[in-house]
Design a protein around this motif. Structure first.
Motif, PDB file in Angstrom:
ATOM      1  N   TRP A  98      -5.947  -3.547   8.016  1.00  0.00           N
ATOM      2  CA  TRP A  98      -4.856  -3.048   8.863  1.00  0.00           C
ATOM      3  C   TRP A  98      -3.551  -3.758   8.532  1.00  0.00           C
ATOM      4  O   TRP A  98      -2.497  -3.119   8.433  1.00  0.00           O
ATOM      5  N   THR A  99      -3.612  -5.073   8.341  1.00  0.00           N
ATOM      6  CA  THR A  99      -2.420  -5.831   7.977  1.00  0.00           C
ATOM      7  C   THR A  99      -1.925  -5.396   6.608  1.00  0.00           C
ATOM      8  O   THR A  99      -0.724  -5.180   6.404  1.00  0.00           O
ATOM      9  N   LEU A 100      -2.839  -5.228   5.674  1.00  0.00           N
ATOM     10  CA  LEU A 100      -2.496  -4.803   4.322  1.00  0.00           C
ATOM     11  C   LEU A 100      -1.794  -3.448   4.332  1.00  0.00           C
ATOM     12  O   LEU A 100      -0.708  -3.287   3.759  1.00  0.00           O
ATOM     13  N   THR A 102      -0.356  -1.903   6.821  1.00  0.00           N
ATOM     14  CA  THR A 102       0.903  -1.991   7.562  1.00  0.00           C
ATOM     15  C   THR A 102       2.001  -2.585   6.690  1.00  0.00           C
ATOM     16  O   THR A 102       3.138  -2.085   6.675  1.00  0.00           O
ATOM     17  N   ARG A 103       1.690  -3.629   5.954  1.00  0.00           N
ATOM     18  CA  ARG A 103       2.694  -4.248   5.079  1.00  0.00           C
ATOM     19  C   ARG A 103       3.105  -3.305   3.950  1.00  0.00           C
ATOM     20  O   ARG A 103       4.280  -3.237   3.588  1.00  0.00           O
ATOM     21  N   ILE A 104       2.145  -2.596   3.393  1.00  0.00           N
ATOM     22  CA  ILE A 104       2.473  -1.639   2.331  1.00  0.00           C
ATOM     23  C   ILE A 104       3.345  -0.515   2.896  1.00  0.00           C
ATOM     24  O   ILE A 104       4.338  -0.117   2.289  1.00  0.00           O
ATOM     25  N   ALA A 105       2.979   0.001   4.078  1.00  0.00           N
ATOM     26  CA  ALA A 105       3.769   1.075   4.696  1.00  0.00           C
ATOM     27  C   ALA A 105       5.187   0.599   4.996  1.00  0.00           C
ATOM     28  O   ALA A 105       6.161   1.318   4.732  1.00  0.00           O
ATOM     29  N   ALA A 106       5.320  -0.610   5.532  1.00  0.00           N
ATOM     30  CA  ALA A 106       6.653  -1.150   5.826  1.00  0.00           C
ATOM     31  C   ALA A 106       7.454  -1.329   4.541  1.00  0.00           C
ATOM     32  O   ALA A 106       8.656  -1.024   4.495  1.00  0.00           O
ATOM     33  N   GLY A 107       6.799  -1.794   3.500  1.00  0.00           N
ATOM     34  CA  GLY A 107       7.470  -1.967   2.215  1.00  0.00           C
ATOM     35  C   GLY A 107       7.916  -0.649   1.617  1.00  0.00           C
ATOM     36  O   GLY A 107       9.033  -0.531   1.096  1.00  0.00           O
ATOM     37  N   ARG A 108       7.069   0.343   1.691  1.00  0.00           N
ATOM     38  CA  ARG A 108       7.431   1.666   1.153  1.00  0.00           C
ATOM     39  C   ARG A 108       8.591   2.262   1.936  1.00  0.00           C
ATOM     40  O   ARG A 108       9.499   2.864   1.378  1.00  0.00           O
ATOM     41  N   LYS A 109       8.557   2.097   3.256  1.00  0.00           N
ATOM     42  CA  LYS A 109       9.661   2.605   4.079  1.00  0.00           C
ATOM     43  C   LYS A 109      10.969   1.927   3.665  1.00  0.00           C
ATOM     44  O   LYS A 109      11.987   2.596   3.465  1.00  0.00           O
ATOM     45  N   ALA A 110      10.929   0.617   3.541  1.00  0.00           N
ATOM     46  CA  ALA A 110      12.140  -0.130   3.180  1.00  0.00           C
ATOM     47  C   ALA A 110      12.635   0.217   1.777  1.00  0.00           C
ATOM     48  O   ALA A 110      13.845   0.265   1.534  1.00  0.00           O
ATOM     49  N   ARG A 111      11.709   0.477   0.851  1.00  0.00           N
ATOM     50  CA  ARG A 111      12.097   0.739  -0.541  1.00  0.00           C
ATOM     51  C   ARG A 111      12.388   2.214  -0.820  1.00  0.00           C
ATOM     52  O   ARG A 111      13.039   2.530  -1.814  1.00  0.00           O
ATOM     53  N   GLU A 112      11.857   3.119   0.022  1.00  0.00           N
ATOM     54  CA  GLU A 112      11.985   4.546  -0.274  1.00  0.00           C
ATOM     55  C   GLU A 112      12.734   5.316   0.820  1.00  0.00           C
ATOM     56  O   GLU A 112      13.740   5.955   0.539  1.00  0.00           O
ATOM     57  N   LEU A 113      12.218   5.272   2.045  1.00  0.00           N
ATOM     58  CA  LEU A 113      12.827   6.084   3.107  1.00  0.00           C
ATOM     59  C   LEU A 113      14.209   5.584   3.511  1.00  0.00           C
ATOM     60  O   LEU A 113      15.134   6.386   3.667  1.00  0.00           O
ATOM     61  N   ASP A 114      14.354   4.286   3.713  1.00  0.00           N
ATOM     62  CA  ASP A 114      15.644   3.754   4.160  1.00  0.00           C
ATOM     63  C   ASP A 114      16.760   4.035   3.150  1.00  0.00           C
ATOM     64  O   ASP A 114      17.831   4.521   3.543  1.00  0.00           O
ATOM     65  N   LYS A 163      -3.098  -2.792  16.266  1.00  0.00           N
ATOM     66  CA  LYS A 163      -4.162  -2.246  15.409  1.00  0.00           C
ATOM     67  C   LYS A 163      -5.139  -1.380  16.211  1.00  0.00           C
ATOM     68  O   LYS A 163      -5.550  -0.322  15.749  1.00  0.00           O
ATOM     69  N   SER A 164      -5.496  -1.838  17.397  1.00  0.00           N
ATOM     70  CA  SER A 164      -6.487  -1.093  18.182  1.00  0.00           C
ATOM     71  C   SER A 164      -5.966   0.294  18.551  1.00  0.00           C
ATOM     72  O   SER A 164      -6.712   1.273  18.507  1.00  0.00           O
ATOM     73  N   GLN A 165      -4.684   0.402  18.920  1.00  0.00           N
ATOM     74  CA  GLN A 165      -4.124   1.708  19.269  1.00  0.00           C
ATOM     75  C   GLN A 165      -3.981   2.595  18.041  1.00  0.00           C
ATOM     76  O   GLN A 165      -4.223   3.800  18.113  1.00  0.00           O
ATOM     77  N   LEU A 166      -3.597   2.018  16.923  1.00  0.00           N
ATOM     78  CA  LEU A 166      -3.476   2.791  15.691  1.00  0.00           C
ATOM     79  C   LEU A 166      -4.846   3.318  15.261  1.00  0.00           C
ATOM     80  O   LEU A 166      -4.979   4.481  14.871  1.00  0.00           O
ATOM     81  N   ALA A 167      -5.863   2.485  15.376  1.00  0.00           N
ATOM     82  CA  ALA A 167      -7.223   2.916  15.028  1.00  0.00           C
ATOM     83  C   ALA A 167      -7.670   4.044  15.951  1.00  0.00           C
ATOM     84  O   ALA A 167      -8.277   5.024  15.500  1.00  0.00           O
ATOM     85  N   THR A 168      -7.363   3.931  17.234  1.00  0.00           N
ATOM     86  CA  THR A 168      -7.719   4.988  18.191  1.00  0.00           C
ATOM     87  C   THR A 168      -7.007   6.286  17.843  1.00  0.00           C
ATOM     88  O   THR A 168      -7.607   7.363  17.858  1.00  0.00           O
TER      89      THR A 168
END
Length: 190
Positions: A98-100, A102-114, A163-168
């Protein structure tokens, strides 16, 4: 216990296959294949590895390993750690999925979407000032900006969830679609 040092020949076939497939996936996602393979090796390693261990195991040039480790560290999915009694630098990968992710998603957002949103804002502003840009083009640019910004806000919301809410939420799957259908939200089928 699988010892991960030496050459790729000493790795169990399943580990070799995982490293190769992760490298191919990374390549498809726009990440250098050797960077992805190094991440896979560190992810499955039961102990910290040195840059030399990584270079020897994957058959990658030491300079490539150093550059790739810096890239993985910039994503915050690999970190350097000290090992008592050894002056070399050792590396470990984030292993909590989950941490992995999340970090990849945040990185992609910062490098691509923003950056895409910033560029689109500039385009929309320029189109508003340029009388030669027709209303259809201006609307398409504005629509694209709205979509990218909405996607960015969604990313931000998902990244803030525990993490628990995202998993749900993920487990709900088709349940979300059925809920939207019951609520009167019509889906377009393409």
């Amino acid at each position: 216990m699988t010892e991960i040092t030496g050459s790729s020949d000493t790795l169990p076939p399943a580990v070799q296959q995982f490293i190769l497939h992760w490298g191919n996936l990374g390549d498809r996602w726009g990440v250098n294949r050797s960077v992805s393979q190094m991440h896979a090796l560190l992810y499955v390693s039961e102990r910290p590895l040195t840059a030399e261990d990584i270079a020897d195991t994957l058959g990658i040039a030491r300079s490539n390993v150093s550059n790739s480790l810096r890239e993985l560290q910039s994503w915050d999915i690999v970190r350097a750690i000290p090992v008592l009694g050894d002056r070399r630098t050792f590396y470990v990968a984030e292993t909590d999925l989950w941490t992995l992710v999340t970090r990849i998603a945040a990185g992609r957002k910062a490098r691509e979407l923003d950056p895409a949103a910033a560029a689109l804002r500039d385009c929309v502003a320029a189109a508003e000032q340029d009388k030669s840009v027709g209303p259809v083009v201006a609307k398409r640019l504005a629509d694209m900006l709205e979509f990218v910004e909405r996607t960015g806000r969604w990313y931000d919301q998902m990244l803030k969830l525990p993490k628990s809410q995202l998993a749900t939420l993920m487990k709900l799957g088709d349940g979300v679609v059925r809920l939207l259908d019951r609520g009167g939200v019509k889906r377009k089928v393409s």
